[in-house]
Scaffold this motif. Structure first.
Motif, PDB file in Angstrom:
ATOM      1  N   PHE A 163       0.833  -1.201   0.000  1.00  0.00           N
ATOM      2  CA  PHE A 163       0.000   0.000   0.000  1.00  0.00           C
ATOM      3  C   PHE A 163       0.868   1.251   0.000  1.00  0.00           C
ATOM      4  CE2 PHE A 163      -1.880   3.323   2.688  1.00  0.00           C
ATOM      5  CZ  PHE A 163      -2.932   3.696   1.868  1.00  0.00           C
ATOM      6  N   HIS A 164       1.862   1.322   0.873  1.00  0.00           N
ATOM      7  CA  HIS A 164       2.707   2.512   0.941  1.00  0.00           C
ATOM      8  C   HIS A 164       3.587   2.664  -0.296  1.00  0.00           C
ATOM      9  CE1 HIS A 164       1.698   4.345   4.710  1.00  0.00           C
ATOM     10  NE2 HIS A 164       1.595   3.136   5.253  1.00  0.00           N
ATOM     11  N   ARG A 169       1.198   4.005  -2.898  1.00  0.00           N
ATOM     12  CA  ARG A 169       0.780   5.348  -2.498  1.00  0.00           C
ATOM     13  C   ARG A 169       1.888   6.351  -2.807  1.00  0.00           C
ATOM     14  NH1 ARG A 169      -0.463   7.073   3.665  1.00  0.00           N
ATOM     15  NH2 ARG A 169      -1.033   9.213   3.240  1.00  0.00           N
ATOM     16  N   ALA A 174       2.009   6.880  -6.548  1.00  0.00           N
ATOM     17  CA  ALA A 174       0.885   7.704  -6.997  1.00  0.00           C
ATOM     18  C   ALA A 174       1.115   9.170  -6.645  1.00  0.00           C
ATOM     19  CB  ALA A 174      -0.413   7.203  -6.371  1.00  0.00           C
ATOM     20  N   LYS A 175       1.651   9.427  -5.455  1.00  0.00           N
ATOM     21  CA  LYS A 175       1.927  10.810  -5.066  1.00  0.00           C
ATOM     22  C   LYS A 175       2.991  11.429  -5.963  1.00  0.00           C
ATOM     23  CE  LYS A 175       0.703  10.860  -0.192  1.00  0.00           C
ATOM     24  NZ  LYS A 175       1.205  11.013   1.176  1.00  0.00           N
ATOM     25  N   TRP A 224     -11.294   3.752   7.829  1.00  0.00           N
ATOM     26  CA  TRP A 224     -10.391   4.445   6.902  1.00  0.00           C
ATOM     27  C   TRP A 224     -10.933   5.832   6.557  1.00  0.00           C
ATOM     28  CZ3 TRP A 224     -11.642   5.903   1.861  1.00  0.00           C
ATOM     29  CH2 TRP A 224     -10.588   6.438   1.126  1.00  0.00           C
ATOM     30  N   LYS A 248      -9.257   9.456   7.284  1.00  0.00           N
ATOM     31  CA  LYS A 248      -9.025  10.396   6.189  1.00  0.00           C
ATOM     32  C   LYS A 248      -9.666  11.755   6.495  1.00  0.00           C
ATOM     33  CE  LYS A 248      -8.944  10.470   1.186  1.00  0.00           C
ATOM     34  NZ  LYS A 248      -7.527  10.680   1.037  1.00  0.00           N
TER      35      LYS A 248
END
Length: 185
Positions: A28-29, A32, A35-36, A158, A162
């Protein structure tokens, strides 16, 4: 000496759970961060006159696999989402508080809840059949029910996290925005 061997399957299952959890956390990280970086690169290279609405811009930069997954979750979510307007309005406000403004966010959210609610117990049951044959039926049933509940409420947790992070970000940025307003006026 007999009791110490009884705890070995429980220890192994706990260890397997932690390994799988850490694996998914790392994946996931990793994605992520990618994507960032991609989003930041896109924002830097994109000129201001070529801006498009949020839905179109985000759908162009998605990979085909991610589009397929989101389409599947969206179609699943449209089948199970509640039809009451009060529920729809409440969840829509929560998505807006979290900064999620796409039109199909609620369908994807409900699809994710349903998918996790079904897949977590099924995955446990498959692992139980192949690895942990020592569990009693009542224990397997209890773990499956707990995993189904966890899968159903995990997306809500989640979303709450957020919302809290976005609120914190806005609160931390407010003094700077006020300073800029004072300077401009």
């Amino acid at each position: 000496m007999q009791t110490s061997t009884v705890y070995i399957p429980i220890f192994i299952s706990g260890l397997m759970f932690l390994v799988i959890l850490m694996l998914f956390w790392g994946i996931f990280h990793y994605f992520r961060g990618r994507a960032k970086r991609a989003k930041l690169l896109e924002r830097v290279t994109e000129s201001s006159e070529n801006r498009e609405p949020n839905d179109k811009k985000s759908s162009k930069s998605m990979s085909p696999a991610k589009k397929r997954i989101l389409t599947f979750l969206s179609s699943l979510g449209k089948r199970v989402a509640p039809d009451e307007p009060a529920d729809y309005r409440y969840t829509r406000i929560r998505f807006l508080k979290a900064g999620l403004r796409q039109t199909n966010t609620q369908a994807i959210f409900w699809g994710t809840k349903t998918f996790l609610m079904i897949c977590l117990p099924v995955c446990f049951f498959i692992v139980r059949l192949s690895v942990f044959k020592l569990f009693e039926t009542s224990a397997v049933l209890a773990v499956c029910v707990v995993l189904a509940l966890l899968g159903f409420y995990l997306p809500d947790a989640w979303l709450s996290i957020k919302i809290a992070r976005r609120r914190e970000k806005i609160i931390k940025g407010l003094p700077d925005a006020l300073d800029l307003l004072v300077v401009c006026v």
